[in-house]
Design a protein around this motif. Structure first.
Motif, PDB file in Angstrom:
ATOM      1  N   GLY C  10       0.821  -1.201   0.000  1.00 30.93           N
ATOM      2  CA  GLY C  10       0.000   0.000   0.000  1.00 30.93           C
ATOM      3  C   GLY C  10       0.855   1.250   0.000  1.00 30.93           C
ATOM      4  N   VAL C  12       0.664   5.291   1.369  1.00 30.34           N
ATOM      5  CA  VAL C  12      -0.015   6.387   2.055  1.00 30.34           C
ATOM      6  C   VAL C  12       0.591   7.688   1.528  1.00 30.34           C
ATOM      7  CG1 VAL C  12      -0.648   7.404   4.275  1.00 30.34           C
ATOM      8  CG2 VAL C  12      -0.260   4.930   4.105  1.00 30.34           C
ATOM      9  N   TYR C  36      -3.756  -0.836  -1.808  1.00 29.25           N
ATOM     10  CA  TYR C  36      -4.252   0.267  -0.984  1.00 29.25           C
ATOM     11  C   TYR C  36      -3.578   1.570  -1.352  1.00 29.25           C
ATOM     12  CZ  TYR C  36      -4.620   3.355   3.060  1.00 29.25           C
ATOM     13  OH  TYR C  36      -4.816   4.444   3.861  1.00 29.25           O
ATOM     14  N   GLY C  38      -3.745   5.567   0.176  1.00 29.84           N
ATOM     15  CA  GLY C  38      -4.342   6.367   1.243  1.00 29.84           C
ATOM     16  C   GLY C  38      -3.940   7.821   1.178  1.00 29.84           C
ATOM     17  N   ILE C  70      -4.766  -0.388   7.382  1.00 26.55           N
ATOM     18  CA  ILE C  70      -3.644  -0.506   6.439  1.00 26.55           C
ATOM     19  C   ILE C  70      -2.805  -1.736   6.760  1.00 26.55           C
ATOM     20  CG2 ILE C  70      -1.551   0.606   5.566  1.00 26.55           C
ATOM     21  CD1 ILE C  70      -2.877   3.328   6.342  1.00 26.55           C
ATOM     22  N   CYS C  74      -1.905  -4.744   4.233  1.00 26.54           N
ATOM     23  CA  CYS C  74      -0.636  -4.563   3.510  1.00 26.54           C
ATOM     24  C   CYS C  74       0.533  -5.159   4.271  1.00 26.54           C
ATOM     25  CB  CYS C  74      -0.350  -3.069   3.294  1.00 26.54           C
ATOM     26  SG  CYS C  74      -1.660  -2.178   2.453  1.00 26.54           S
ATOM     27  N   VAL C  77       4.230  -1.174   3.440  1.00 28.20           N
ATOM     28  CA  VAL C  77       3.576   0.128   3.309  1.00 28.20           C
ATOM     29  C   VAL C  77       4.631   1.178   2.960  1.00 28.20           C
ATOM     30  CG1 VAL C  77       2.117   1.862   4.417  1.00 28.20           C
ATOM     31  CG2 VAL C  77       1.910  -0.550   5.079  1.00 28.20           C
TER      32      VAL C  77
END
Lengths: 352, 352, 352, 352
Positions: C10, C12, C36, C38, C70, C74, C77
């Motif tokens: 993911g 962010v 993901y 974010g 998250i 994941c 990340v």
């Protein structure tokens, strides 16, 4: 699975910008192996002599051009040569069984008389030329799949024809009203030391060239005529833009049915290209930027209708060196070999 | 001789690119003295606070905007404000006797109804607006000379109208076939922090915007209609080009007389602009580059005829901040004050 | 073999230039699946709302940032957030078992006091921070392989440290003579509407900024000190260059042994980086262009010795958004997961 | 008033970028008249054949180069030729009484032995060469005023020396610590079709060249040695920047007195250049952008001190074709003829 045996491919004329893109993309293609690079003036050099950043990455030498040897080593041959040279070696390559993808203008014309008028070169390969298919998969996918010789489109025709085809094929416009105002980055001029392509001259400037007489005009007209079912004359104006890569074609034409609105046309384009993974139709009210396409094989198309004038305006954006040149040739190869049309080609642009 | 007394001039809205060009050019003008800079948001700052390179060169402070004070100090006032603001202070300036040159859209329209539709602003200065003259000296020189209020043209209309005027005035084209494909550097978007104007976004990219709805369309149509003698609708498409300055307008139209050739039109244009020192008609077969015009007040015009399609293609290149904005306003001032039209304006581009 | 199960990853903070590069590269990575995206300000939007060219290509929505969710989805990340935010969510991600690669400055400093001085932010995650490893695989490959938290280097430090490391590690230079004159494209300034990053301002211009006080200085010094075995102070000057991508660091230092010649140093560098596939040492007499690296994860290093002055000059070129940011983070992930360091990363630049 | 009789001036070698700048600036100079343009390869052409935008603006023909004729018609002659040619015609021009300003390297060196080593050309004009003065008015104003022959500085030396002179003259730095990291736009490479100067190659890229061996090094050292009063060796590294015009020199040196702060140096520089109207010292904390200088004859200098390292960092920005070439030559002419040093030269940059 996969890659038990990769298909051996070669490039003749690897030193220019088309060549270096072919090398880059073919190196990353999962089903082929790049086994041959050929060139006359650069024979004997390593590829890293021409492009120092590729030292230890591409370790092939440029070899002299001998069609017999090339055909014996390569199942697929890409020709990235100046106009008038591919037609001298293609007959032998075809005869020996190689599949040939020519990036020059030599095999783009079904009527060689048109080629001879616009390119000023005589031709002795009429029977071979008659077997060539125009390498725009979005229009001629089935014929490409069955052909051994592909005349890959020019960069401007690619952007222009993808913008115009649904309109002409479906009789939505008055063909003779079509005007293509095209804009290209300077890499389209090749890797040669011309004054007008210098950064000091071309940067922060903009101009048209070859107005009303650019050689891509008859190429565009040939395909437009095929789509319309009758002879079509097109207005085409190329411009040089202060950027390295990218083409935008802004296409104008008068709609036959003044009641058509933007979203009707978006629906029609989306349907027309429903099996063409590389064509991306923009949402209503969104127009493409060439940067979106840079680094990918995609063609982005935006559509607008002006109810005040009754015209449709279609904008199409490509990377002139990928969808406009090397990527499209590989897309054609994928079709010829029965592979997924997107295999080995970058989907997402380099942005920003 | 000369300069016994220079004419005092002022600028309201000096912080943007139009403003800084006005400052630069007026400082070098032999017959005027720049005595006032005004602005709301930047009032109290020195000009060097906004443009550090002008420290010790321009030592004026930005003052608050008080029309009475401005009129008392300035014989000539340039307004370089966002649309909808000039019309709030112009009536007072006019009443107090200043000559006003407005660079916004506020005084470009003879029919305020058109302005209100396209700009969405109500107006209470109809009687003043009715006295304004459109500031394109090549077309309205005599009226400008007698006017106290000039609505200076937009950048795109300047390039477009100089390309189209001889054709329309002399009835050489079918007006409704006219298409203007215009390309501009990003300084036309102003000195404001917009994402799409960032170098990282705009450099090495190209796209159209406001297709079929750009506000310069009705402005172009108003003057075209005046020239043609009847209502004319025009297709206008602007594009953002990865360069700082310059506009190229590529204009297409169908000739009424298909027998006209390129050199006929060059003769016609040369005659049409024989008293217009800032219009430069290119030699036969030569097309203008925007770089030629950058830094000068010139407009370069190239002309081509396509006998295959019966169209004329006219290309006109200007510096959007000079002939397209600040330089043209000063050219108008020269006309208003009875001076030579070229006074104080750069003749030779900055090239390269 | 392969991909029976891809590792879920993911991002962010996916809306900036670092984010869009991570998306592009992770989509093409053969062993991971991007599950993901974010972001706070863009939560609820599709990625195509931010980058229209990615419609139908990236179909993930931006979700709100909830570390627990998250971590549950994941294994890995990537945090691509402004400085001072990663340290607020990393402790939870680590605790829940995710591997974290932070692209901000939050976890680059072994001594948080230095971070607090230069970044002006207090920190409450000291114990977690103490476990972070500096994510420059060419120097800390083994420690990265064993870590759960990586503080990925800044773009300037990456180029600078790859140029300086062999010299410092082997005691070849007088450390306090080291000067780094660094040049970066404007994408390093992020996707935000700042006046100085506008094309109209930044194009065709060049200047230094944050001279003697750029925040990458202590980061460079920390690693230089580690290599030298004692505290080292470095001169570092960044410049903004009119181009989108790329960094060149020109590094000057006085050699301890004036007898060393260029080819000695090329040998030393080649040996130092013999296990580092992304570092390319240029042939004798060849200096890198940033364009060579653009689009790839490579760092090109050219070396010169000036016998007149006794100095070595090292030039290193990277793509600031790839080896300087997203690509290096993925390289670190490859190392953490025991994969080939080059997996899924582009080897050949986008050239031209 | 004035101009009862303008001084007749000529240019030999008018076809390059230096030449076209000389033409543009001399046309606007109030006290001279441009009466002669000479060139070998372009003899017989009009200037508009070389630069189409100057048709009807510059109506001089390029004439063959005959020193006797030139001297008979021109009081002042500018030579803008490749290195090694000026020295072949200068002796005759001097003998016939013309004042000569040479823009090449031929008359920059007081010690011809240095010239011969670095430029590889023998010389037979030693006595004439001995009378030449180095054309940097900020340092040698008085000698220029009395000389008949000026060797105008190179573009890099101009920016470098204006940055270094106060430090060396006043003994503020350790000379051998001086490092000049210089960055230039590509117009410095001239108007010639070189691959590395193509937009497609040079745009969006950056690299150093001629590291530790650029010919401007001995020129800089000669003047530095003169200022310091003893032999000085300098580190000089040029870089090619993706822009048309402008040079930034970033200069590093160790201060002898570590107690000096930024504002001390700003005071010293301001005093040093108090009679030099073209040198602009930036306010404390402000660093110059090359765009500030583009189009003007100014040199902007920014100064920083790093107390952590004891170094001073000086940044100087010029337009390489104006203060770095044509403008400086005209500034020298102004000094030679006893005119105001700023006469006829643009004060405000072209910005943006």
């Amino acid at each position: 699975m996969g890659n038990l045996r990769r298909v051996p491919v070669g490039i003749v004329g690897a030193s220019g910008y088309g060549g270096v893109q072919l090398v880059r993309l073919l190196m990353d293609h999962p089903e082929v192996e790049l086994v041959y690079l050929g060139g006359e003036s650069s024979a004997g050099k390593t590829f890293a002599d021409l492009y120092p950043h590729l030292g230890n990455i591409v370790d092939l030498k440029i070899e002299a051009v001998d069609p017999e040897i090339i055909a014996s080593r390569c199942e697929v041959v890409f020709l990235s040569l100046p106009n008038g040279l591919a037609c001298q070696i293609t007959p032998q390559l075809i005869e020996k069984g190689s599949k040939v993808l020519d990036l020059s203008a030599d095999y783009r014309f079904s009527d060689l008389a048109t080629y001879i008028i616009w390119y000023g070169t005589q031709r002795s390969d009429r029977s071979i030329a008659a077997t060539a298919v125009y390498g725009l998969p979005e229009l001629y996918r089935d014929r490409i799949a069955e052909s051994q010789l592909i005349g890959c489109p020019g960069c401007y025709p690619t952007a222009s024809l993808l913008a115009l085809s649904p309109l002409l094929k479906q009789g939505l416009i008055v063909p003779e009203t079509a005007i293509i105002d095209a804009k290209s980055g300077t890499s389209g001029g090749g890797r040669q030391g011309k004054i007008n392509l210098l950064l000091a001259e071309a940067d922060n400037s903009l101009g048209a060239y070859n107005v009303a007489r650019h050689r891509h005009t008859p190429e565009i007209e040939q395909i437009c005529s095929d789509l319309a079912g009758h002879e079509v004359t097109i207005q085409f104006t190329p411009h040089l833009i202060p950027m390295v890569r990218g083409i935008l074609a802004t296409v104008y034409a008068t709609l036959r049915d003044p009641g058509l609105v933007r979203d009707d046309l978006i629906t029609i384009y989306t349907a027309f290209y429903r099996n063409s993974p590389w064509v991306k139709i923009c949402h209503s009210g969104t127009y493409p930027q060439t940067k979106w396409a840079c680094g990918s094989n995609a063609c982005y198309i935006g559509i607008e209708v002006d109810p005040r004038t009754g015209r449709v305006i279609v904008m199409s954006a490509i990377d002139n060196l990928i969808k406009g040149q090397a990527g499209q040739a590989i897309q054609c190869m994928n079709v010829m070999l029965g592979w997924d049309e997107t295999l080995g080609l970058p989907k997402v642009g380099f942005y920003p």
